[in-house]
Design a protein around this motif. Structure first.
Motif, mmCIF file in Angstrom:
data_model
loop_
_atom_site.group_PDB
_atom_site.id
_atom_site.type_symbol
_atom_site.label_atom_id
_atom_site.label_comp_id
_atom_site.label_asym_id
_atom_site.label_seq_id
_atom_site.Cartn_x
_atom_site.Cartn_y
_atom_site.Cartn_z
ATOM 1 N N GLU A 70 0.815 -1.232 -0.083
ATOM 2 C CA GLU A 70 0.034 -0.220 -0.053
ATOM 3 C C GLU A 70 1.084 1.249 0.140
ATOM 4 O O GLU A 70 1.548 1.501 0.889
ATOM 5 N N PRO A 71 1.027 2.069 -1.175
ATOM 6 C CA PRO A 71 1.652 3.201 -1.182
ATOM 7 C C PRO A 71 0.861 4.398 -0.381
ATOM 8 O O PRO A 71 -0.200 4.389 -0.066
ATOM 9 N N PHE A 72 1.827 5.247 0.327
ATOM 10 C CA PHE A 72 0.895 6.396 1.066
ATOM 11 C C PHE A 72 1.672 7.780 0.821
ATOM 12 O O PHE A 72 3.064 7.668 0.652
ATOM 13 N N VAL A 73 1.219 8.826 1.227
ATOM 14 C CA VAL A 73 1.668 10.116 1.110
ATOM 15 C C VAL A 73 1.505 10.634 2.700
ATOM 16 O O VAL A 73 0.332 10.111 3.251
ATOM 17 N N GLY A 74 2.166 11.449 2.984
ATOM 18 C CA GLY A 74 1.893 11.918 4.274
ATOM 19 C C GLY A 74 2.617 13.201 4.736
ATOM 20 O O GLY A 74 3.427 13.803 3.892
ATOM 21 N N PHE A 75 1.981 13.922 6.042
ATOM 22 C CA PHE A 75 2.545 15.284 6.431
ATOM 23 C C PHE A 75 2.583 15.108 7.843
ATOM 24 O O PHE A 75 1.986 14.459 8.261
ATOM 25 N N SER A 76 3.616 15.979 8.268
ATOM 26 C CA SER A 76 3.750 16.041 9.822
ATOM 27 C C SER A 76 4.074 17.375 10.420
ATOM 28 O O SER A 76 4.604 17.989 9.698
ATOM 29 N N ALA A 77 3.959 17.453 11.505
ATOM 30 C CA ALA A 77 4.301 18.676 12.125
ATOM 31 C C ALA A 77 4.537 18.273 13.521
ATOM 32 O O ALA A 77 4.005 17.637 14.271
ATOM 33 N N GLY A 84 16.078 24.684 19.940
ATOM 34 C CA GLY A 84 14.910 23.868 19.582
ATOM 35 C C GLY A 84 13.740 24.751 18.680
ATOM 36 O O GLY A 84 14.093 26.187 18.760
ATOM 37 N N GLY A 85 12.860 24.041 18.253
ATOM 38 C CA GLY A 85 12.163 24.841 17.578
ATOM 39 C C GLY A 85 10.806 23.887 16.798
ATOM 40 O O GLY A 85 10.897 22.848 17.235
ATOM 41 N N ALA A 86 10.123 24.637 15.951
ATOM 42 C CA ALA A 86 8.903 23.669 15.248
ATOM 43 C C ALA A 86 9.575 23.137 13.864
ATOM 44 O O ALA A 86 10.567 23.389 13.551
ATOM 45 N N MET A 87 8.948 22.174 13.491
ATOM 46 C CA MET A 87 9.383 21.598 11.998
ATOM 47 C C MET A 87 8.127 21.133 11.483
ATOM 48 O O MET A 87 7.059 20.651 11.984
ATOM 49 N N LEU A 88 8.307 20.933 10.099
ATOM 50 C CA LEU A 88 7.145 20.627 9.254
ATOM 51 C C LEU A 88 7.731 19.487 8.200
ATOM 52 O O LEU A 88 9.119 19.900 7.740
ATOM 53 N N GLY A 89 6.881 18.568 7.994
ATOM 54 C CA GLY A 89 7.662 17.665 6.839
ATOM 55 C C GLY A 89 6.797 17.011 6.195
ATOM 56 O O GLY A 89 5.327 16.967 6.368
ATOM 57 N N ALA A 90 6.994 16.184 5.019
ATOM 58 C CA ALA A 90 6.215 15.509 4.063
ATOM 59 C C ALA A 90 6.886 14.148 3.781
ATOM 60 O O ALA A 90 8.143 14.334 3.799
ATOM 61 N N GLU A 91 6.123 13.224 3.683
ATOM 62 C CA GLU A 91 6.665 11.687 3.476
ATOM 63 C C GLU A 91 5.985 11.079 2.334
ATOM 64 O O GLU A 91 4.847 11.332 1.997
ATOM 65 N N LEU A 92 6.573 10.138 1.827
ATOM 66 C CA LEU A 92 5.899 9.098 0.897
ATOM 67 C C LEU A 92 6.514 7.843 1.094
ATOM 68 O O LEU A 92 7.895 7.782 1.298
#
Length: 195
Positions: A111-118, A141-149
């Motif tokens: 199962e392929p997937f795409v995603g986002f994170s914070a 330290g601080g915030a981070m945003l991400g994307a994945e597949l």
């Protein structure tokens, strides 16, 4: 002949009552590891490819949508002689979509997937022993945003394996390990066992 017919009916009824695969409606946990490459957009990046370890939990799939909470630790060395490297701890809340989701994994099991994170990150550097009197350790330290597949592979009825390529935008860094830019944006390549 009638005995055979009755036997076939009984076997058919029993087979129909059995689930080929269990419903995917329970909370899962995961552990994983991979490669962490921070500071990639810095001009004079002297950070080496490091390692990352993660653990967390994910909600049941609901029509192919899922939320994940993970904590991970990243480690990498530095080519600068004054510093041994960087250590980080990251906490992320992620969302994934499985575009080819089915309620049962079935025989396909891929199962392929795409995603986002914070989330957030805390990171600090380690000064080499020879320079402990002239250099100071820095933390930030601080915030981070991400994307994945990636893709999820079925191992058995209740165990899966994820292969993930992820990019994280981390607009902090505090010039850790002598890096000139305040950015720890990174790429992660990791595998996770879901159970």
């Amino acid at each position: 002949m009638s005995k055979v017919f009755v036997l076939v009916l009984i076997v058919s009824a029993v087979a129909a009552a059995q689930e080929v695969d269990p419903p995917r409606d329970s909370m899962n946990f995961f552990i994983g590891a991979g490669a962490w490459m921070p500071g990639l957009i810095n001009d004079d990046n002297q950070l080496e490819v490091g390692s990352i370890f993660l653990a967390g939990a994910e909600t049941p799939m609901a029509q192919g949508d899922q939320f994940r909470l993970s904590i991970s630790g990243g480690f990498c060395n530095s080519d600068r002689e004054q510093f041994d490297g960087i250590t980080s701890v990251m906490l992320n809340l992620g969302y994934r979509n499985y575009p080819f989701y089915r309620p049962y994994a079935g025989a396909r099991g891929l199962e392929p997937f795409v995603g986002f994170s914070a989330g957030g990150i805390v990171a600090w550097d380690s000064v080499a022993d020879a320079f402990s009197s002239t250099e100071e350790s820095t933390s930030t330290g601080g915030a981070m945003l991400g994307a994945e597949l990636g893709a999820r592979v079925k191992i058995n009825e209740s165990t899966f394996f994820d292969i993930t390529l992820a990019g994280d935008w981390v607009p902090i860094g505090g010039e850790l390990a002598g890096e000139g830019e305040k950015d720890l944006s990174s790429i992660r390549i990791q595998g996770s066992l879901i159970f």
